[in-house]
Design a protein around this motif. Structure first.
Motif, mmCIF file in Angstrom:
data_model
loop_
_atom_site.group_PDB
_atom_site.id
_atom_site.type_symbol
_atom_site.label_atom_id
_atom_site.label_comp_id
_atom_site.label_asym_id
_atom_site.label_seq_id
_atom_site.Cartn_x
_atom_site.Cartn_y
_atom_site.Cartn_z
ATOM 1 N N TYR A 224 2.672 4.511 -11.751
ATOM 2 C CA TYR A 224 1.982 2.436 -12.231
ATOM 3 C C TYR A 224 3.213 2.176 -12.064
ATOM 4 C CZ TYR A 224 -2.149 5.234 -12.816
ATOM 5 O OH TYR A 224 -3.579 4.874 -11.943
ATOM 6 N N GLY A 225 3.630 0.856 -11.830
ATOM 7 C CA GLY A 225 5.649 0.099 -11.594
ATOM 8 C C GLY A 225 4.667 -0.926 -12.864
ATOM 9 N N GLN A 226 6.029 -1.485 -12.901
ATOM 10 C CA GLN A 226 4.909 -3.021 -14.350
ATOM 11 C C GLN A 226 4.528 -3.589 -13.473
ATOM 12 O OE1 GLN A 226 6.469 -3.374 -17.263
ATOM 13 N NE2 GLN A 226 7.694 -1.150 -17.110
ATOM 14 N N PRO A 227 3.490 -4.596 -14.134
ATOM 15 C CA PRO A 227 2.186 -5.422 -13.965
ATOM 16 C C PRO A 227 2.921 -7.160 -12.849
ATOM 17 C CG PRO A 227 3.024 -5.407 -16.384
ATOM 18 C CD PRO A 227 3.709 -4.971 -15.353
ATOM 19 N N ILE A 228 2.151 -7.676 -12.413
ATOM 20 C CA ILE A 228 3.479 -8.880 -11.382
ATOM 21 C C ILE A 228 1.858 -10.006 -11.175
ATOM 22 C CG2 ILE A 228 3.864 -9.280 -9.161
ATOM 23 C CD1 ILE A 228 4.540 -6.324 -8.370
ATOM 24 N N ALA A 249 -12.296 3.684 -5.025
ATOM 25 C CA ALA A 249 -13.265 4.268 -5.170
ATOM 26 C C ALA A 249 -12.553 5.221 -6.214
ATOM 27 C CB ALA A 249 -12.856 4.857 -3.661
ATOM 28 N N ARG A 250 -12.287 5.516 -6.487
ATOM 29 C CA ARG A 250 -12.625 6.082 -8.469
ATOM 30 C C ARG A 250 -11.414 5.167 -9.318
ATOM 31 N NH1 ARG A 250 -10.113 10.801 -9.264
ATOM 32 N NH2 ARG A 250 -11.893 10.603 -10.878
ATOM 33 N N SER A 251 -12.019 4.857 -9.826
ATOM 34 C CA SER A 251 -11.073 4.105 -11.197
ATOM 35 C C SER A 251 -10.588 4.639 -12.311
ATOM 36 C CB SER A 251 -12.267 2.455 -11.728
ATOM 37 O OG SER A 251 -13.372 3.132 -11.892
ATOM 38 N N GLU A 252 -11.148 5.954 -12.101
ATOM 39 C CA GLU A 252 -10.671 6.552 -13.544
ATOM 40 C C GLU A 252 -9.076 6.446 -13.839
ATOM 41 O OE1 GLU A 252 -12.767 7.124 -11.488
ATOM 42 O OE2 GLU A 252 -14.411 8.288 -11.886
ATOM 43 N N PRO A 253 -8.038 6.906 -12.716
ATOM 44 C CA PRO A 253 -6.995 7.165 -13.186
ATOM 45 C C PRO A 253 -6.109 6.115 -13.586
ATOM 46 C CG PRO A 253 -7.336 8.397 -11.174
ATOM 47 C CD PRO A 253 -8.889 7.929 -11.348
ATOM 48 N N PHE A 254 -6.648 4.537 -13.079
ATOM 49 C CA PHE A 254 -6.137 3.299 -13.174
ATOM 50 C C PHE A 254 -6.701 2.766 -14.522
ATOM 51 C CE2 PHE A 254 -7.219 -0.920 -12.621
ATOM 52 C CZ PHE A 254 -6.387 -1.683 -12.761
ATOM 53 N N ILE A 255 -7.975 2.772 -15.067
ATOM 54 C CA ILE A 255 -8.147 3.379 -16.801
ATOM 55 C C ILE A 255 -7.755 3.569 -17.408
ATOM 56 C CG2 ILE A 255 -10.896 2.523 -18.252
ATOM 57 C CD1 ILE A 255 -9.898 0.698 -15.648
ATOM 58 N N ASN A 256 -7.626 5.516 -17.261
ATOM 59 C CA ASN A 256 -6.510 6.145 -18.008
ATOM 60 C C ASN A 256 -5.802 5.112 -18.657
ATOM 61 O OD1 ASN A 256 -9.473 7.622 -18.279
ATOM 62 N ND2 ASN A 256 -8.363 8.975 -16.548
ATOM 63 N N TYR A 257 -4.852 5.052 -17.354
ATOM 64 C CA TYR A 257 -3.198 4.277 -17.412
ATOM 65 C C TYR A 257 -3.267 3.481 -18.808
ATOM 66 C CZ TYR A 257 0.874 1.894 -16.335
ATOM 67 O OH TYR A 257 2.013 1.373 -16.739
ATOM 68 N N TYR A 326 -1.658 -7.230 -11.742
ATOM 69 C CA TYR A 326 -1.711 -6.359 -11.491
ATOM 70 C C TYR A 326 -0.805 -5.455 -10.654
ATOM 71 C CZ TYR A 326 1.295 -7.974 -6.217
ATOM 72 O OH TYR A 326 2.798 -7.976 -5.909
ATOM 73 N N ILE A 327 -1.259 -4.296 -11.161
ATOM 74 C CA ILE A 327 -0.390 -2.858 -11.002
ATOM 75 C C ILE A 327 0.274 -1.965 -9.394
ATOM 76 C CG2 ILE A 327 0.477 -0.973 -12.453
ATOM 77 C CD1 ILE A 327 -1.650 -2.161 -14.805
ATOM 78 N N PRO A 328 1.429 -2.450 -9.407
ATOM 79 C CA PRO A 328 1.689 -1.395 -7.918
ATOM 80 C C PRO A 328 1.815 0.004 -8.426
ATOM 81 C CG PRO A 328 3.716 -2.887 -8.613
ATOM 82 C CD PRO A 328 2.246 -2.841 -9.853
ATOM 83 N N ILE A 329 1.677 0.582 -6.963
ATOM 84 C CA ILE A 329 1.384 2.175 -7.828
ATOM 85 C C ILE A 329 2.228 3.098 -5.954
ATOM 86 C CG2 ILE A 329 -0.882 2.392 -9.203
ATOM 87 C CD1 ILE A 329 -2.219 3.635 -6.227
ATOM 88 N N ARG A 330 2.965 3.783 -7.387
ATOM 89 C CA ARG A 330 2.770 4.726 -5.941
ATOM 90 C C ARG A 330 3.143 6.112 -5.489
ATOM 91 N NH1 ARG A 330 8.290 6.570 -6.675
ATOM 92 N NH2 ARG A 330 9.497 5.666 -9.184
ATOM 93 N N PRO A 331 3.028 7.223 -4.938
ATOM 94 C CA PRO A 331 3.335 8.504 -5.171
ATOM 95 C C PRO A 331 4.925 9.455 -5.343
ATOM 96 C CG PRO A 331 2.941 8.229 -2.862
ATOM 97 C CD PRO A 331 3.079 6.949 -3.590
#
Length: 354
Positions: A224-228, A249-257, A326-331
């Protein structure tokens, strides 16, 4: 097995027969598939949504665009337009779909972005409009057998692996687990960052029951990146109060973070690809106002995909004056990233060298 799965299992059996017959016809050449001379790389899954396709498409687009002229082709789910469309300055999430619009916003001129329901027709249109294109990335086309990919990447969520799932409607699989045989590589996404080698090997052993011999299995986690900030306000700092909303589709990882990183007061969950109405935005605003909105250290936080939809609403709507970020993400690969990169580049260079 739960009662609902027992009740739905006959329908799943019927659905499986239909998809098995369809795949058999393609495998036997009784239904036509097009093999293009331009290298085509597909990123898809066996399940319905939530495996991290968009971050992987962005990863591949950034990686390949350093050496090639790349085009991303999506179906454009949720858009109000039809047929083939090449992304341009006048487009937004309503004309492209939220994920293609996100690709377009992030990639800019480095990558061509297009949408089209019929990929076999859309690819020639891309090559006609952008003849310099020499790599096509297909977004979510694992079941789109009308195009033969040169490299087929299958994603599987670590928390909901395909080998433990059932075919629709009792489960979330779009086809049999053995559809994994079409994959040239499998990536297990959304893994815990602390996942050790032993755990990886156990997952790999389960996946290998359904893939062709020698198919490599890779493991990634979410970074998870810095919020923009969307509207020019200060983004929340670590530990500050946030109110979240998301339509993924699945908010759990986002909410856990968020819960680990900020003081999460509330979360509003919407369906995947949700088109926010005026009343939705008013509800979000009301929840925000109820959770310390008078404090300068309270922010609204959402996902990058949701931000793409908000950008399409214009400058004036109930959230436009609020501190929305918003919070950008990357694998991030847990191991063997260079092996994966080499496989992709080898697949592309092999086709271009023919």
């Amino acid at each position: 097995m739960g009662l609902s799965r027992i009740v739905l299992s006959p329908f799943s059996a019927l659905y499986k027969v239909v998809t098995d017959v369809r795949n058999f016809l393609y495998d036997q050449g009784r239904r036509h598939s097009t093999l293009f001379t331009v290298p085509v790389i597909n990123v898809g899954n066996l399940t319905v949504g939530g495996t991290g396709k968009s971050p992987m498409i962005e990863y591949l687009g950034a990686m390949l665009s350093e050496s090639y002229q790349v085009a991303i082709l999506s179906r454009g789910y949720g858009r109000r337009t039809k047929g083939f469309r090449l992304a341009g300055e006048g487009d937004d999430a309503t004309t492209l779909g939220d994920e293609p619009y996100q690709f377009y916003q992030k990639a800019g001129d480095n990558v061509t972005v297009a949408v089209g329901e019929e990929r076999a027709l859309a690819i020639p249109s891309i090559l006609l409009e952008r003849p310099e294109t020499n790599v096509i990335l297909l977004d979510d086309a694992f079941q789109h057998r009308a195009v033969v990919p040169h490299f087929n990447i299958l994603l599987s969520d670590y928390n909901r692996p395909f080998y433990k799932d059932m075919v629709l409607p009792a489960g979330r699989l779009r086809e049999s687990r053995y559809g994994a045989r079409r994959a040239h590589a499998v990536i297990v996404t959304k893994c815990p960052g602390s996942l050790d080698e032993k755990a990886m090997e156990l997952v790999k052993a389960q996946i290998e029951k359904y893939t062709r011999a020698g198919t490599p299995v890779f493991f990634t986690t979410i970074s998870y990146g810095q919020p923009i900030s969307l509207y020019g306000h200060t983004s929340p700092a670590r530990g500050e109060n946030v109110v979240a909303f998301s339509g993924i589709a699945r908010s759990e990882p986002f909410i856990n973070y968020l819960a680990k990183t900020y003081a999460l007061s509330d979360h509003m969950d919407f369906p995947d690809h949700h088109a926010y109405s005026e009343s939705d935005l008013e509800r979000i605003k009301a929840r925000f106002m109820a959770h310390g909105a008078t404090s300068e250290q309270t922010s609204l936080v959402t996902t990058e995909k949701d931000a793409a939809r908000l950008r399409s609403l214009g400058a004036k709507h109930p959230l436009s004056g609020l501190p929305v970020s918003y919070i950008p993400i990357r694998p991030v690969f847990l191991r063997d990233e260079e092996v994966f990169r080499s496989m992709v580049f080898d697949a592309v260079s092999k086709e271009l060298g023919r």
